[in-house]
Design a protein around this motif. Structure first.
Motif, PDB file in Angstrom:
ATOM      1  N   TYR A   3       0.833  -1.196   0.000  1.00  0.00           N
ATOM      2  CA  TYR A   3       0.000   0.000   0.000  1.00  0.00           C
ATOM      3  C   TYR A   3       0.878   1.261   0.000  1.00  0.00           C
ATOM      4  O   TYR A   3       0.598   2.226  -0.696  1.00  0.00           O
ATOM      5  CB  TYR A   3      -0.945   0.000   1.206  1.00  0.00           C
ATOM      6  N   ILE A   4       1.929   1.213   0.783  1.00  0.00           N
ATOM      7  CA  ILE A   4       2.860   2.341   0.839  1.00  0.00           C
ATOM      8  C   ILE A   4       3.582   2.494  -0.493  1.00  0.00           C
ATOM      9  O   ILE A   4       3.728   3.601  -1.014  1.00  0.00           O
ATOM     10  CB  ILE A   4       3.862   2.147   1.987  1.00  0.00           C
ATOM     11  N   TYR A   5       4.014   1.367  -1.052  1.00  0.00           N
ATOM     12  CA  TYR A   5       4.675   1.411  -2.352  1.00  0.00           C
ATOM     13  C   TYR A   5       3.751   1.986  -3.423  1.00  0.00           C
ATOM     14  O   TYR A   5       4.186   2.741  -4.286  1.00  0.00           O
ATOM     15  CB  TYR A   5       5.163   0.026  -2.771  1.00  0.00           C
ATOM     16  N   ALA A   6       2.487   1.612  -3.365  1.00  0.00           N
ATOM     17  CA  ALA A   6       1.523   2.142  -4.331  1.00  0.00           C
ATOM     18  C   ALA A   6       1.408   3.654  -4.195  1.00  0.00           C
ATOM     19  O   ALA A   6       1.392   4.377  -5.197  1.00  0.00           O
ATOM     20  CB  ALA A   6       0.161   1.473  -4.136  1.00  0.00           C
ATOM     21  N   ALA A   7       1.351   4.148  -2.960  1.00  0.00           N
ATOM     22  CA  ALA A   7       1.264   5.591  -2.737  1.00  0.00           C
ATOM     23  C   ALA A   7       2.522   6.292  -3.242  1.00  0.00           C
ATOM     24  O   ALA A   7       2.449   7.364  -3.864  1.00  0.00           O
ATOM     25  CB  ALA A   7       1.049   5.889  -1.257  1.00  0.00           C
ATOM     26  N   LEU A   8       3.688   5.697  -3.011  1.00  0.00           N
ATOM     27  CA  LEU A   8       4.936   6.288  -3.494  1.00  0.00           C
ATOM     28  C   LEU A   8       4.997   6.285  -5.018  1.00  0.00           C
ATOM     29  O   LEU A   8       5.497   7.239  -5.628  1.00  0.00           O
ATOM     30  CB  LEU A   8       6.140   5.549  -2.914  1.00  0.00           C
ATOM     31  N   LEU A   9       4.484   5.233  -5.628  1.00  0.00           N
ATOM     32  CA  LEU A   9       4.464   5.162  -7.086  1.00  0.00           C
ATOM     33  C   LEU A   9       3.555   6.239  -7.670  1.00  0.00           C
ATOM     34  O   LEU A   9       3.930   6.921  -8.634  1.00  0.00           O
ATOM     35  CB  LEU A   9       4.001   3.773  -7.538  1.00  0.00           C
ATOM     36  N   VAL A  10       2.396   6.425  -7.068  1.00  0.00           N
ATOM     37  CA  VAL A  10       1.478   7.473  -7.520  1.00  0.00           C
ATOM     38  C   VAL A  10       2.137   8.837  -7.351  1.00  0.00           C
ATOM     39  O   VAL A  10       2.081   9.685  -8.245  1.00  0.00           O
ATOM     40  CB  VAL A  10       0.140   7.406  -6.748  1.00  0.00           C
ATOM     41  N   HIS A  11       2.798   9.038  -6.224  1.00  0.00           N
ATOM     42  CA  HIS A  11       3.477  10.313  -5.975  1.00  0.00           C
ATOM     43  C   HIS A  11       4.592  10.550  -6.991  1.00  0.00           C
ATOM     44  O   HIS A  11       4.733  11.664  -7.508  1.00  0.00           O
ATOM     45  CB  HIS A  11       4.046  10.346  -4.557  1.00  0.00           C
ATOM     46  N   SER A  12       5.375   9.515  -7.295  1.00  0.00           N
ATOM     47  CA  SER A  12       6.482   9.682  -8.245  1.00  0.00           C
ATOM     48  C   SER A  12       5.986   9.956  -9.656  1.00  0.00           C
ATOM     49  O   SER A  12       6.710  10.525 -10.469  1.00  0.00           O
ATOM     50  CB  SER A  12       7.397   8.460  -8.233  1.00  0.00           C
ATOM     51  N   ALA A  13       4.736   9.578  -9.945  1.00  0.00           N
ATOM     52  CA  ALA A  13       4.134   9.866 -11.246  1.00  0.00           C
ATOM     53  C   ALA A  13       3.517  11.260 -11.269  1.00  0.00           C
ATOM     54  O   ALA A  13       2.871  11.628 -12.254  1.00  0.00           O
ATOM     55  CB  ALA A  13       3.082   8.820 -11.577  1.00  0.00           C
ATOM     56  N   ALA A  14       3.716  12.026 -10.206  1.00  0.00           N
ATOM     57  CA  ALA A  14       3.199  13.396 -10.079  1.00  0.00           C
ATOM     58  C   ALA A  14       1.679  13.436 -10.148  1.00  0.00           C
ATOM     59  O   ALA A  14       1.085  14.386 -10.662  1.00  0.00           O
ATOM     60  CB  ALA A  14       3.825  14.314 -11.122  1.00  0.00           C
ATOM     61  N   LYS A  15       1.045  12.413  -9.601  1.00  0.00           N
ATOM     62  CA  LYS A  15      -0.413  12.355  -9.513  1.00  0.00           C
ATOM     63  C   LYS A  15      -0.824  12.581  -8.070  1.00  0.00           C
ATOM     64  O   LYS A  15      -0.020  12.472  -7.149  1.00  0.00           O
ATOM     65  CB  LYS A  15      -0.936  10.981  -9.977  1.00  0.00           C
ATOM     66  N   THR A  16      -2.089  12.906  -7.874  1.00  0.00           N
ATOM     67  CA  THR A  16      -2.613  13.101  -6.530  1.00  0.00           C
ATOM     68  C   THR A  16      -2.738  11.750  -5.836  1.00  0.00           C
ATOM     69  O   THR A  16      -3.337  10.819  -6.385  1.00  0.00           O
ATOM     70  CB  THR A  16      -3.996  13.772  -6.577  1.00  0.00           C
ATOM     71  N   VAL A  17      -2.170  11.653  -4.643  1.00  0.00           N
ATOM     72  CA  VAL A  17      -2.249  10.411  -3.878  1.00  0.00           C
ATOM     73  C   VAL A  17      -3.598  10.414  -3.165  1.00  0.00           C
ATOM     74  O   VAL A  17      -3.793  11.088  -2.163  1.00  0.00           O
ATOM     75  CB  VAL A  17      -1.088  10.299  -2.860  1.00  0.00           C
ATOM     76  N   LEU A  26      -2.793  -0.791  -6.972  1.00  0.00           N
ATOM     77  CA  LEU A  26      -2.848  -2.105  -6.334  1.00  0.00           C
ATOM     78  C   LEU A  26      -3.572  -3.114  -7.214  1.00  0.00           C
ATOM     79  O   LEU A  26      -3.130  -4.261  -7.362  1.00  0.00           O
ATOM     80  CB  LEU A  26      -3.524  -2.002  -4.966  1.00  0.00           C
ATOM     81  N   SER A  27      -4.671  -2.704  -7.808  1.00  0.00           N
ATOM     82  CA  SER A  27      -5.425  -3.593  -8.694  1.00  0.00           C
ATOM     83  C   SER A  27      -4.601  -3.974  -9.908  1.00  0.00           C
ATOM     84  O   SER A  27      -4.614  -5.133 -10.334  1.00  0.00           O
ATOM     85  CB  SER A  27      -6.726  -2.929  -9.136  1.00  0.00           C
ATOM     86  N   ALA A  28      -3.881  -3.017 -10.474  1.00  0.00           N
ATOM     87  CA  ALA A  28      -3.035  -3.290 -11.636  1.00  0.00           C
ATOM     88  C   ALA A  28      -1.926  -4.284 -11.294  1.00  0.00           C
ATOM     89  O   ALA A  28      -1.490  -5.053 -12.156  1.00  0.00           O
ATOM     90  CB  ALA A  28      -2.443  -1.993 -12.168  1.00  0.00           C
ATOM     91  N   ALA A  29      -1.495  -4.291 -10.038  1.00  0.00           N
ATOM     92  CA  ALA A  29      -0.449  -5.213  -9.601  1.00  0.00           C
ATOM     93  C   ALA A  29      -1.017  -6.579  -9.222  1.00  0.00           C
ATOM     94  O   ALA A  29      -0.265  -7.481  -8.858  1.00  0.00           O
ATOM     95  CB  ALA A  29       0.305  -4.619  -8.421  1.00  0.00           C
ATOM     96  N   GLY A  30      -2.344  -6.709  -9.289  1.00  0.00           N
ATOM     97  CA  GLY A  30      -2.966  -7.991  -8.972  1.00  0.00           C
ATOM     98  C   GLY A  30      -3.145  -8.231  -7.491  1.00  0.00           C
ATOM     99  O   GLY A  30      -3.258  -9.375  -7.052  1.00  0.00           O
TER     100      GLY A  30
END
Length: 103
Positions: A3-17, A26-30
């Motif tokens: 969950y934390i990794y997902a939030a960091l990934l969203v943040h690194s993509a410059a999207k709103t967390v 998370l869904s995309a990662a299965g």
């Protein structure tokens, strides 16, 4: 952790967390998404400057590694004399900033 990794990934993509973006990653990662965990993560991250938390967490090990070798020998001698509790307290203090990031 995912969950934390997902939030960091969203943040690194410059999207709103937010809940939607974390769920999408998370869904995309299965990964089966637990809505309550996502909500708790987003609530914990509210008001947290993720960039600042990352830079503080990354700066701590670099500062220790940057110490000169001569000072390292003196520090090693001092550490041998220090009680074990002191080392544990230092580690806990260093990790306190990360705790604020992850809730």
């Amino acid at each position: 952790m995912e969950y934390i990794y997902a939030a960091l990934l969203v943040h690194s993509a410059a999207k709103t967390v937010d809940e939607e973006s974390v769920k999408a990653v998370l869904s995309a990662a299965g990964i089966a998404v637990d809505d309550s965990r996502v909500k708790a993560l987003i609530a914990a991250l509210e008001g947290v400057d993720i960039e600042e938390a990352i830079s503080k967490a990354a700066a701590a090990p670099v500062a220790v590694a940057a110490a000169p070798a001569a000072a390292g020998a003196a520090a090693a001698a001092e550490e041998a004399a220090e009680p074990e509790e002191s080392k544990e307290e230092e580690e806990e203090n260093a990790m306190a900033g990360l705790g604020a990031l992850f809730g």
